[in-house]
Motif scaffolding. Structure first.
Motif, PDB file in Angstrom:
ATOM      1  N   GLU A  24       0.817  -1.223   0.000  1.00 42.16           N
ATOM      2  CA  GLU A  24       0.000   0.000   0.000  1.00 42.16           C
ATOM      3  C   GLU A  24       0.848   1.271   0.000  1.00 42.16           C
ATOM      4  O   GLU A  24       0.366   2.337  -0.390  1.00 42.16           O
TER       5      GLU A  24
ATOM      6  N   LYS B  73       0.922   2.503  -3.416  1.00 40.73           N
ATOM      7  CA  LYS B  73      -0.354   2.796  -4.054  1.00 40.73           C
ATOM      8  C   LYS B  73      -0.711   4.264  -3.883  1.00 40.73           C
ATOM      9  O   LYS B  73      -0.600   4.821  -2.786  1.00 40.73           O
ATOM     10  N   ILE B  74      -1.173   4.870  -4.954  1.00 45.43           N
ATOM     11  CA  ILE B  74      -1.388   6.316  -4.987  1.00 45.43           C
ATOM     12  C   ILE B  74      -2.474   6.786  -4.031  1.00 45.43           C
ATOM     13  O   ILE B  74      -2.522   7.954  -3.654  1.00 45.43           O
ATOM     14  N   ASN B  75      -3.361   5.880  -3.596  1.00 45.88           N
ATOM     15  CA  ASN B  75      -4.421   6.271  -2.661  1.00 45.88           C
ATOM     16  C   ASN B  75      -3.903   6.505  -1.248  1.00 45.88           C
ATOM     17  O   ASN B  75      -4.591   7.106  -0.425  1.00 45.88           O
ATOM     18  N   SER B  76      -2.718   6.008  -0.965  1.00 44.78           N
ATOM     19  CA  SER B  76      -2.153   6.150   0.372  1.00 44.78           C
ATOM     20  C   SER B  76      -1.617   7.564   0.591  1.00 44.78           C
ATOM     21  O   SER B  76      -1.151   8.219  -0.334  1.00 44.78           O
ATOM     22  N   ASN B  77      -1.695   8.026   1.845  1.00 42.37           N
ATOM     23  CA  ASN B  77      -1.096   9.312   2.204  1.00 42.37           C
ATOM     24  C   ASN B  77       0.326   9.139   2.726  1.00 42.37           C
ATOM     25  O   ASN B  77       0.970  10.103   3.136  1.00 42.37           O
TER      26      ASN B  77
ATOM     27  N   ARG C 110       0.032  12.540  -9.885  1.00 40.43           N
ATOM     28  CA  ARG C 110      -1.011  11.516  -9.767  1.00 40.43           C
ATOM     29  C   ARG C 110      -1.785  11.655  -8.460  1.00 40.43           C
ATOM     30  O   ARG C 110      -3.013  11.512  -8.434  1.00 40.43           O
ATOM     31  N   LYS C 111      -1.058  11.927  -7.374  1.00 38.35           N
ATOM     32  CA  LYS C 111      -1.720  12.068  -6.075  1.00 38.35           C
ATOM     33  C   LYS C 111      -2.688  13.244  -6.088  1.00 38.35           C
ATOM     34  O   LYS C 111      -3.815  13.139  -5.579  1.00 38.35           O
TER      35      LYS C 111
ATOM     36  N   VAL D 283      -5.889  12.311  -7.878  1.00 36.54           N
ATOM     37  CA  VAL D 283      -6.751  11.465  -7.056  1.00 36.54           C
ATOM     38  C   VAL D 283      -7.499  12.312  -6.032  1.00 36.54           C
ATOM     39  O   VAL D 283      -8.709  12.140  -5.807  1.00 36.54           O
ATOM     40  N   ILE D 284      -6.786  13.244  -5.396  1.00 32.57           N
ATOM     41  CA  ILE D 284      -7.416  14.106  -4.387  1.00 32.57           C
ATOM     42  C   ILE D 284      -8.488  14.984  -5.027  1.00 32.57           C
ATOM     43  O   ILE D 284      -9.574  15.176  -4.464  1.00 32.57           O
TER      44      ILE D 284
ATOM     45  N   SER E 207     -11.836  13.299  -5.473  1.00 33.89           N
ATOM     46  CA  SER E 207     -12.605  13.028  -4.258  1.00 33.89           C
ATOM     47  C   SER E 207     -12.942  14.289  -3.469  1.00 33.89           C
ATOM     48  O   SER E 207     -13.602  14.225  -2.424  1.00 33.89           O
TER      49      SER E 207
END
Length: 271
Positions: A153, A156-160, A175-176, A179-180, A183
């Motif tokens: 994880e 993975k780009i969803n992780s902070n 990319r991050k 994603v932000i 959302s």
């Protein structure tokens, strides 16, 4: 005569080639940390103009032994603040997000870089009280001569909490943010907020050489003499001045270097 001229020309060309190769080897062997930082800065310079970034920031911190926290890079954007810790280790990086220590090649332990970066984040939050953990992305960057054996994880780009290679920084930041944005209906910060945060941290950055030297001495376990007249640490073997990243690397491997600092060349003798 022509033969003599040809031989002389060949020798000159050989000497030039040798000099070039020698110079190249010197750069590769003694400036790996600096080259890694250069690759990071090169990517930071490609960020959109409305974003701001700072490098090598020293802020007060109540939770550290020296009383200060040294942050490699901070990137201010409208959707998130990226706090970046860079490492220049070569080898296989073994680690778990929740473990206190990670290891290099399964032999040399060092502090979990995300725990280390947590302290940096707390230092940033202390002078920017309006930001929250939700607004911050913790990034740990290693050079491409390393291989990751860590939580999936963390890639993975969803992780902070993101672990990346130095050449991926711009890609991962972009990319991050995408994603932000997907959302979040509205960014938490305006361009004016970015400028204000940048200015506040920039003004809070401690540039005093004596304070920075004292911080390095504390990291190095020293309490009295300044490492040298410039405020930087020096190699225990040859006395050569080394960068703060080299110092931190040696200190992170106290079992191997016994609390001493060595330049890249003399680190080899301690493998």
């Amino acid at each position: 005569m022509f033969k003599r001229l040809f031989n002389n020309s060949s020798k000159q060309q050989l000497n030039k080639t040798s000099l070039k190769e020698g110079k190249k080897n010197k750069v590769e062997n003694t400036r790996i940390g600096e080259i890694g930082e250069y690759k990071i800065n090169l990517q930071l310079e490609q960020l959109p103009q409305e974003f701001k970034y700072l490098s090598d920031v020293l802020l007060p911190s109540k939770k550290t032994k020296s009383g200060y926290s040294q942050i490699d890079h901070i990137v201010f954007t409208t959707h998130a603040i990226f706090v970046i810790e860079t490492k220049n280790y070569t080898g296989v990086i073994y680690g778990h997000r929740n473990r206190t220590e990670w290891s290099l090649n399964g032999k040399f332990n060092f502090t979990n870089p995300f725990h280390q970066n947590y302290g940096h984040i707390e230092a940033v939050k202390s002078i920017l009280p309006k930001i929250t953990n939700e607004n911050i992305v913790s990034v740990v960057s290693f050079n491409r001569r390393s291989t990751f054996k860590v939580n999936e994880e963390l890639r993975k780009i969803n992780s902070n909490d993101l672990i990346i290679y130095d050449i991926e920084l711009l890609e991962y930041v972009t990319r991050k943010l995408n994603v932000i944005k997907l959302s979040s209906s509205q960014p938490p910060f305006t361009t004016a907020d970015i400028l204000n945060m940048y200015t506040t941290v920039s003004e809070g950055n401690i540039t005093d050489k004596k304070i920075r030297a004292a911080h390095i001495r504390t990291l190095n376990g020293q309490t009295q003499e300044t490492p040298n007249s410039t405020g930087n640490s020096t190699c225990k073997t040859c006395g050569k001045v080394v960068s703060s990243k080299v110092t931190q690397y040696c200190l992170a491997h106290s079992n191997r270097f016994k609390g001493n600092v060595y330049c890249y060349e003399h680190q080899k003798s301690h493998f």
